[in-house]
Design an enzyme around this catalytic site. Structure first.
Site, mmCIF file in Angstrom:
data_model
loop_
_atom_site.group_PDB
_atom_site.id
_atom_site.type_symbol
_atom_site.label_atom_id
_atom_site.label_comp_id
_atom_site.label_asym_id
_atom_site.label_seq_id
_atom_site.Cartn_x
_atom_site.Cartn_y
_atom_site.Cartn_z
ATOM 1 N NE ARG A 43 -2.411 -1.231 3.284
ATOM 2 C CZ ARG A 43 -2.974 -1.408 4.468
ATOM 3 N NH1 ARG A 43 -4.247 -1.175 4.618
ATOM 4 N NH2 ARG A 43 -2.268 -1.823 5.497
ATOM 5 C CE LYS A 147 6.889 -20.407 10.624
ATOM 6 N NZ LYS A 147 7.556 -19.255 11.263
ATOM 7 C CG ASP A 176 9.594 -25.051 6.993
ATOM 8 O OD1 ASP A 176 10.753 -24.665 7.236
ATOM 9 O OD2 ASP A 176 8.842 -25.513 7.867
ATOM 10 C CG HIS A 177 13.484 -20.185 6.449
ATOM 11 N ND1 HIS A 177 12.542 -19.949 7.405
ATOM 12 C CD2 HIS A 177 14.675 -20.091 7.070
ATOM 13 C CE1 HIS A 177 13.141 -19.711 8.559
ATOM 14 N NE2 HIS A 177 14.444 -19.796 8.384
ATOM 15 C CE LYS A 181 17.591 -22.647 8.477
ATOM 16 N NZ LYS A 181 18.203 -21.339 8.543
ATOM 17 C CD GLU A 215 14.958 -18.438 16.774
ATOM 18 O OE1 GLU A 215 15.225 -17.584 15.944
ATOM 19 O OE2 GLU A 215 13.809 -18.687 17.171
ATOM 20 C CG ASP A 234 7.657 -18.515 15.390
ATOM 21 O OD1 ASP A 234 7.322 -17.995 14.311
ATOM 22 O OD2 ASP A 234 8.784 -18.339 15.900
ATOM 23 C CG HIS A 239 11.150 -23.688 11.050
ATOM 24 N ND1 HIS A 239 10.761 -23.522 9.742
ATOM 25 C CD2 HIS A 239 11.161 -22.437 11.584
ATOM 26 C CE1 HIS A 239 10.554 -22.227 9.500
ATOM 27 N NE2 HIS A 239 10.783 -21.554 10.603
ATOM 28 C CE LYS A 329 11.385 -16.314 18.525
ATOM 29 N NZ LYS A 329 12.109 -16.517 17.304
#
Ligand code: BG6
Length: 480
Positions: A43, A147, A176-177, A181, A215, A234, A239, A329
């Site tokens: 936008r 996702k 799904d990245h 990998k 992470e 998440d 993953h 995390k």
């Protein structure tokens, strides 16, 4: 003939941080088989040049030393911007006209990349359909969907149904990245491009498998989204289950999208769904201290930022072998690893022969960072009688191949352009993954939900989770 990629959510973070840098790298390395038009849609009011300038800055930041002004200028010649609102059907009519114009009547492959908030997936797909943009008479038309694909089984089914009203399954690329990998793809090569691992890759030799995606970062600027999602939606539903599938699947009959995805889905179907009692005994939820003070998080939030689960796979290969999944995390460090823990030898022949799992053979697939594989085994200490010590064979990508590891999005965008869906999730696959997560989420969100254990940032999750593992005669392998 040129291909075109239309990116919805052009002013978003993913576009500047991952998508454009990945497309630029493909261009710079000469990997694109035809010229590529890029059309950004959002936008925000930008001119073509304003958007190009924005992207030059972000790409330079993320591409680092490989950024080359001259190459960028060539690449940017085909970057365009078309302001539009996903909610407005007429904006899609204008977009269709604009894309036709830049393609000059010669339409090749077109990709529609939905890099938007999930609530826009449905209107985007619907309006693409209404504008006649999904029709493949003039060339392939594919939609790439980021996702999270739904927030539970019901919504994922609804989304699949709505998408299928416009696009056939062969046109849909659910990304799904993690599958992009290198090290995840190498797991397929390790297992099915070698002979020595497969014979021992089963319940006769393996005590358990651990999959950790830790992470170091906290939720940061994504707190608003994260607080309504939590770690299972998440990370686990996508993953971690993808890593589990690649670890546990049977060899596909050929390297081809459906053959691979058939085998992956079978793994999900074989996972025993947890009942409410098992959710209490076999899962763990945690939240790091300080999470509720993050901007965008409700002060009373009970959203888990850490999860650990024990899953069982009911098939001949894996019966009785627990798969431990863990993600969080604000943990000690950033590491993604798959640990295959073998049994200790059956006889204690030497004084140091391992009897417990700690010193038994272990294969560690280091997905990131320090990508590589380590095999731990016992070795005779020289000049020390028959004493032994654990040592390892260490394969490290960086040492072996030099060069920079490509970003996951490079591979996935190239595959989408070339029509190879092997590394994308199929409709039944995302639904089967939700079937595993739904009972956990339901129990975790019920009135009598299990305890939410707290942990300090910089730790491996709640201490109770370490005790939980110890109580099962096992331990987490934590290597940073
Ligand atoms: C994303 C999650 O899909 O993956 C993020 O939404 C997470 O919360 C990220 O940080 C991790 O990706 P990577 O490639 O950095 O391990």
């Amino acid at each position: 003939m040129a291909a075109t990629i239309v990116i919805f959510g052009a002013s978003g973070d993913l576009t500047g941080r991952k998508l454009i840098p990945a497309l630029y790298q493909l261009f710079r390395k000469g990997r694109l088989s035809s010229p590529l038009n890029i059309v950004g849609v959002s936008r925000t009011k930008f001119s073509h040049d304003e958007w190009r300038t924005e992207l030059a800055t972000s790409t330079e930041k993320f591409a680092g030393d490989s950024f080359d002004q001259e190459k960028w200028a060539q690449f940017a010649e085909r970057i365009y911007y078309q302001p539009g609102d996903i909610g407005q059907a007429e904006d899609f009519a204008a977009l269709a006209k604009f894309v036709d114009e830049i393609e000059g009547g010669e339409s090749g492959t077109r990709i529609y990349y939905l890099s938007t908030a999930p609530r826009f997936y449905l209107p985007a797909v619907e309006h693409l359909g209404q504008a006649g943009m999904a029709c493949e008479t003039n060339g392939p038309r594919r939609v790439v969907i980021e996702k999270p694909f739904g927030r539970d089984l019901k919504s994922a089914k609804e989304l699949n149904k709505a998408v299928h009203e416009v696009f056939a399954e062969h046109q849909v690329y659910r990304i799904d990245h993690y599958l992009g990998k290198e090290t995840v793809q190498n797991l397929l090569v390790l297992r099915f491009g070698n002979t020595i691992f497969e014979p021992i890759w089963n319940r006769n030799y393996i005590d358990h498998v651990q999959i950790t995606v830790a992470e170091e970062v906290e939720v940061g600027s994504r707190a608003g989204y994260y607080d309504s999602a939590g770690v299972v939606r998440d990370m686990v539903q996508n993953h971690l289950l993808q890593l589990l599938m690649v670890t546990a699947m049977e060899a596909p009959v050929r390297y081809e999208a459906d053959a691979i995805r058939n085998e992956k889905v079978k793994v999900l179907h074989a996972i025993r769904p947890l009942d409410a009692e098992q959710v209490r005994t076999d899962t763990f939820r945690g939240q790091y201290r300080g999470y509720t003070a993050s901007e965008g998080v409700k002060p009373t939030s009970r959203t888990p930022t850490f999860a650990a689960l024990k899953l069982g796979i009911d098939n001949w290969r894996w019966q009785g072998v627990p798969f431990y999944l863990r993600s969080g995390k604000a943990m000690s460090c950033r590491t993604t690893q798959i640990v295959i823990q073998f049994y200790a030898p059956p006889q204690k022949l030497f004084v140091d022969t391992p009897t417990g799992l700690g010193e038994a053979n272990r294969l560690v697939i280091q997905v990131q960072p320090a990508e590589g594989i380590q095999l731990h085994f016992q070795t005779k200490v020289p000049d020390a009688g028959m004493r032994m010590r654990q040592t390892d064979l260490n394969f490290n990508y960086q040492k072996e191949f030099r060069g920079v590891m490509p970003e996951a999005y490079e591979r996935l965008l190239l595959d989408a352009l070339e029509g190879d869906a092997s590394l994308f999730a199929r409709a039944d696959e995302v639904e089967a993954a939700w079937k595993i997560c739904d009972p956990i989420l339901e129990a975790w969100e019920a009135k009598d939900k299990p305890t939410l254990f707290m942990y300090d940032p910089g730790f491996w999750g709640p201490e109770e989770c370490l005790d939980w593992m110890t109580a099962q005669g096992r331990q987490w392998f934590d290597t940073c």
